[in-house]
Write a protein that holds these residues in place. Structure first.
Motif, PDB file in Angstrom:
ATOM      1  N   ASP A   8      48.199  58.426  93.167  1.00  0.00           N
ATOM      2  CA  ASP A   8      48.943  59.296  92.260  1.00  0.00           C
ATOM      3  C   ASP A   8      48.082  59.587  91.030  1.00  0.00           C
ATOM      4  O   ASP A   8      47.776  58.678  90.258  1.00  0.00           O
ATOM      5  CB  ASP A   8      50.243  58.596  91.849  1.00  0.00           C
ATOM      6  CG  ASP A   8      51.082  59.422  90.894  1.00  0.00           C
ATOM      7  OD1 ASP A   8      50.651  60.516  90.487  1.00  0.00           O
ATOM      8  OD2 ASP A   8      52.195  58.966  90.543  1.00  0.00           O
ATOM      9  N   ASN A  10      48.810  60.914  88.291  1.00  0.00           N
ATOM     10  CA  ASN A  10      49.541  60.831  87.030  1.00  0.00           C
ATOM     11  C   ASN A  10      49.945  59.405  86.670  1.00  0.00           C
ATOM     12  O   ASN A  10      50.586  59.186  85.645  1.00  0.00           O
ATOM     13  CB  ASN A  10      50.785  61.726  87.106  1.00  0.00           C
ATOM     14  CG  ASN A  10      50.434  63.139  87.531  1.00  0.00           C
ATOM     15  OD1 ASN A  10      49.534  63.769  86.976  1.00  0.00           O
ATOM     16  ND2 ASN A  10      51.114  63.649  88.559  1.00  0.00           N
ATOM     17  N   ASN A  11      49.578  58.452  87.524  1.00  0.00           N
ATOM     18  CA  ASN A  11      49.908  57.056  87.265  1.00  0.00           C
ATOM     19  C   ASN A  11      48.793  56.411  86.448  1.00  0.00           C
ATOM     20  O   ASN A  11      47.615  56.558  86.760  1.00  0.00           O
ATOM     21  CB  ASN A  11      50.095  56.310  88.585  1.00  0.00           C
ATOM     22  CG  ASN A  11      50.533  54.882  88.389  1.00  0.00           C
ATOM     23  OD1 ASN A  11      49.741  54.023  88.025  1.00  0.00           O
ATOM     24  ND2 ASN A  11      51.802  54.611  88.638  1.00  0.00           N
ATOM     25  N   THR A  14      46.236  54.194  88.414  1.00  0.00           N
ATOM     26  CA  THR A  14      45.257  54.978  89.169  1.00  0.00           C
ATOM     27  C   THR A  14      44.210  55.568  88.235  1.00  0.00           C
ATOM     28  O   THR A  14      43.004  55.486  88.490  1.00  0.00           O
ATOM     29  CB  THR A  14      45.963  56.121  89.928  1.00  0.00           C
ATOM     30  OG1 THR A  14      46.976  55.591  90.777  1.00  0.00           O
ATOM     31  CG2 THR A  14      44.964  56.912  90.761  1.00  0.00           C
ATOM     32  N   CYS A  31      44.981  63.573  96.332  1.00  0.00           N
ATOM     33  CA  CYS A  31      46.345  63.315  95.877  1.00  0.00           C
ATOM     34  C   CYS A  31      47.274  64.468  96.204  1.00  0.00           C
ATOM     35  O   CYS A  31      46.850  65.547  96.643  1.00  0.00           O
ATOM     36  CB  CYS A  31      46.341  63.070  94.366  1.00  0.00           C
ATOM     37  SG  CYS A  31      45.699  64.474  93.421  1.00  0.00           S
ATOM     38  N   ASP A  32      48.557  64.221  95.970  1.00  0.00           N
ATOM     39  CA  ASP A  32      49.574  65.264  96.081  1.00  0.00           C
ATOM     40  C   ASP A  32      49.737  65.938  94.722  1.00  0.00           C
ATOM     41  O   ASP A  32      49.624  65.272  93.681  1.00  0.00           O
ATOM     42  CB  ASP A  32      50.924  64.660  96.488  1.00  0.00           C
ATOM     43  CG  ASP A  32      50.854  63.954  97.828  1.00  0.00           C
ATOM     44  OD1 ASP A  32      49.911  64.219  98.596  1.00  0.00           O
ATOM     45  OD2 ASP A  32      51.746  63.130  98.110  1.00  0.00           O
TER      46      ASP A  32
END
Length: 245
Positions: A8, A10-11, A14, A31-32
């Motif tokens: 992710d 936005n995490n 990560t 990523c998505d």
């Protein structure tokens, strides 16, 4: 070294991990979408699904974990095209199955918690995806020593496949040389200079396992002595839950 990360974007975990290794190696994050912010020095790639794959995943099957399963093929294709030396996936349910699909390269998977403890017990599909992920990668990394016993018991994973590590200490936050500041803070909260202080910065909410830490307090005091002081930070917690603890 060329490192392909799956996770992710936005995490914070990560981002911190990838940002660090990007200082020394060539890194790409698969990523998505959406990607809310770029990561300096890191190529971010969102492998698209074909129209047919999307139709099957989200129109025909429409399972809550359809994306986790059906994105494995496009991820594998794009990772292979990027030609990494190693592939490292974060979170066993969201990205583990796709990480294991990249088995042409050395693969590492770092589970985070609920992805192996809770969600697989609530969903047979989640358990299938996580089990395939754990068994399909070459190495499992974790900052929780003892997790290898759980993985062996729950998923029949060879403990020799699990590598434990410590996150270490962020010396930008915890700086031992701040002696005067520490004394002032201890005085403010009536903590003696000889006290051993244990800090818990976990959010004061059930999800974050703060209850287990609270239950450990009596044992900590028993082992370390009556001059032990345990400090809990409420942060974004719940005052009502704090009172209950």
């Amino acid at each position: 070294m060329r490192i392909a990360y799956l996770g992710d974007p936005n995490n914070i975990h990560t981002r911190r991990w990838v940002s660090y290794f990007a200082q020394k190696h060539t890194c790409a994050l698969f990523c998505d979408p959406p990607v809310l912010r770029p990561i300096q020095g890191v190529e971010i790639i969102c492998p698209p699904m074909s129209a047919l794959r999307k139709a099957v995943a989200f129109k025909l099957i429409r399972h809550r974990y359809s994306n986790n399963y059906f994105k494995a093929a496009p991820y594998k294709e794009f990772v292979t095209h990027w030609k990494p030396d190693v592939v490292h996936g974060f979170e066993a349910l969201a990205f583990g199955f796709a990480t294991a699909a990249c088995h042409r390269f050395p693969t590492i998977l770092t589970p985070w918690g609920n992805d192996i403890f809770d969600w697989p017990r609530e969903s047979a599909v989640a358990r299938y995806l996580v089990k395939r992920a754990l068994r399909g990668v070459d190495l499992i990394s974790t900052n929780a020593p003892g997790l290898e016993d759980f993985l062996e018991r729950e998923y029949k994973i060879d403990p020799r496949k699990v590598e434990c590590f410590s996150w270490g200490i962020d010396l930008e936050i915890f700086r031992p040389e701040q002696v005067d500041e520490a004394r002032l803070m201890a005085k403010r909260y009536n903590i003696s200079e000889n006290a051993r202080v244990i800090l818990s910065p976990r959010r004061m909410k059930p999800y974050w396992g703060i209850g287990q830490i609270a239950e450990a307090v009596p044992e900590l005091v028993r082992r370390l002595g009556a001059d032990t002081v345990i400090v809990f930070l409420r942060a974004f917690g719940d005052p009502a839950y704090e009172a209950q603890l």
